[in-house]
Design a protein around this motif. Structure first.
Motif, mmCIF file in Angstrom:
data_model
loop_
_atom_site.group_PDB
_atom_site.id
_atom_site.type_symbol
_atom_site.label_atom_id
_atom_site.label_comp_id
_atom_site.label_asym_id
_atom_site.label_seq_id
_atom_site.Cartn_x
_atom_site.Cartn_y
_atom_site.Cartn_z
ATOM 1 N N ASP A 41 43.801 46.563 54.153
ATOM 2 C CA ASP A 41 43.948 46.626 52.706
ATOM 3 C C ASP A 41 44.674 45.383 52.213
ATOM 4 N N LEU A 42 44.178 44.824 51.132
ATOM 5 C CA LEU A 42 44.800 43.655 50.517
ATOM 6 C C LEU A 42 45.264 44.031 49.118
ATOM 7 N N ALA A 43 46.553 43.878 48.872
ATOM 8 C CA ALA A 43 47.085 44.123 47.530
ATOM 9 C C ALA A 43 46.762 42.912 46.657
ATOM 10 N N VAL A 44 46.232 43.169 45.466
ATOM 11 C CA VAL A 44 45.859 42.121 44.527
ATOM 12 C C VAL A 44 46.661 42.315 43.255
ATOM 13 N N ASP A 45 47.246 41.232 42.780
ATOM 14 C CA ASP A 45 47.971 41.243 41.511
ATOM 15 C C ASP A 45 47.864 39.830 40.954
ATOM 16 N N SER A 46 46.923 39.618 40.050
ATOM 17 C CA SER A 46 46.619 38.281 39.571
ATOM 18 C C SER A 46 46.422 38.293 38.060
ATOM 19 N N ALA A 47 46.824 37.196 37.423
ATOM 20 C CA ALA A 47 46.632 37.060 35.980
ATOM 21 C C ALA A 47 46.372 35.601 35.642
ATOM 22 N N SER A 48 45.531 35.376 34.647
ATOM 23 C CA SER A 48 45.208 34.029 34.176
ATOM 24 C C SER A 48 45.151 34.024 32.659
ATOM 25 N N ILE A 49 45.435 32.864 32.107
ATOM 26 C CA ILE A 49 45.280 32.636 30.673
ATOM 27 C C ILE A 49 44.014 31.814 30.483
ATOM 28 N N ILE A 50 43.132 32.259 29.608
ATOM 29 C CA ILE A 50 41.892 31.550 29.314
ATOM 30 C C ILE A 50 41.842 31.300 27.808
ATOM 31 N N HIS A 51 41.798 30.027 27.435
ATOM 32 C CA HIS A 51 41.687 29.666 26.028
ATOM 33 C C HIS A 51 40.214 29.633 25.643
ATOM 34 N N VAL A 52 39.923 30.023 24.407
ATOM 35 C CA VAL A 52 38.540 30.140 23.942
ATOM 36 C C VAL A 52 38.288 29.125 22.834
ATOM 37 N N ALA A 53 37.323 28.242 23.086
ATOM 38 C CA ALA A 53 36.926 27.239 22.087
ATOM 39 C C ALA A 53 35.867 27.844 21.173
ATOM 40 N N ARG A 54 35.886 27.458 19.914
ATOM 41 C CA ARG A 54 34.930 27.990 18.936
ATOM 42 C C ARG A 54 33.513 27.479 19.179
ATOM 43 N N ASP A 55 33.393 26.233 19.662
ATOM 44 C CA ASP A 55 32.069 25.635 19.870
ATOM 45 C C ASP A 55 32.154 24.561 20.953
ATOM 46 N N THR A 56 31.017 23.954 21.256
ATOM 47 C CA THR A 56 30.940 22.943 22.308
ATOM 48 C C THR A 56 31.814 21.733 22.001
ATOM 49 N N ALA A 57 31.862 21.325 20.750
ATOM 50 C CA ALA A 57 32.671 20.163 20.362
ATOM 51 C C ALA A 57 34.161 20.418 20.616
#
Length: 111
Positions: A41-57
């Motif tokens: 068994d492997l205990a997993v505890d992970s978190a990430s921040i993901i920023h969201v762009a409005r468009d390709t530019a």
């Protein structure tokens, strides 16, 4: 999988000036050791921040930044973000605690 939960929470983007999400997973995964073949068994505890762009530019303007970012689309799914976070938290070559503690290089001959 034994028991895993995931969550996606909206960030207060007033601090960073960029909208985004915190994606997290936690739980217990049942894996097979790639060295000895034992189940563990492997205990997993992970978190990430993901920023969201409005468009390709906007996404292109963030190219030199050091944070994770994606372009917002209607197809962006919270479930996919959680699945990605879980997959990234699993070691490429899972090893049980016994094999992970043994630093002896493993070589195998195949005929």
């Amino acid at each position: 999988m034994k028991s895993v939960s995931g969550a996606v929470h909206s960030l207060d983007h007033s601090a960073s000036g960029r909208p985004g999400f915190e994606v997290s997973v936690a739980g217990l995964l049942g894996l097979t050791c790639q060295s000895c073949g034992a189940a563990f068994d492997l205990a997993v505890d992970s978190a990430s921040i993901i920023h969201v762009a409005r468009d390709t530019a906007e996404l292109a303007s963030w190219e030199d930044e050091t944070f994770e970012s994606i372009e917002a689309t209607e197809k962006t799914s919270a479930l996919e973000l959680v699945e990605d976070e879980l997959l990234l938290s699993i070691p490429y070559v899972p090893r049980c605690p016994k094999c992970a503690a043994d630093d002896t290089p493993r070589t195998h001959e195949f005929s």
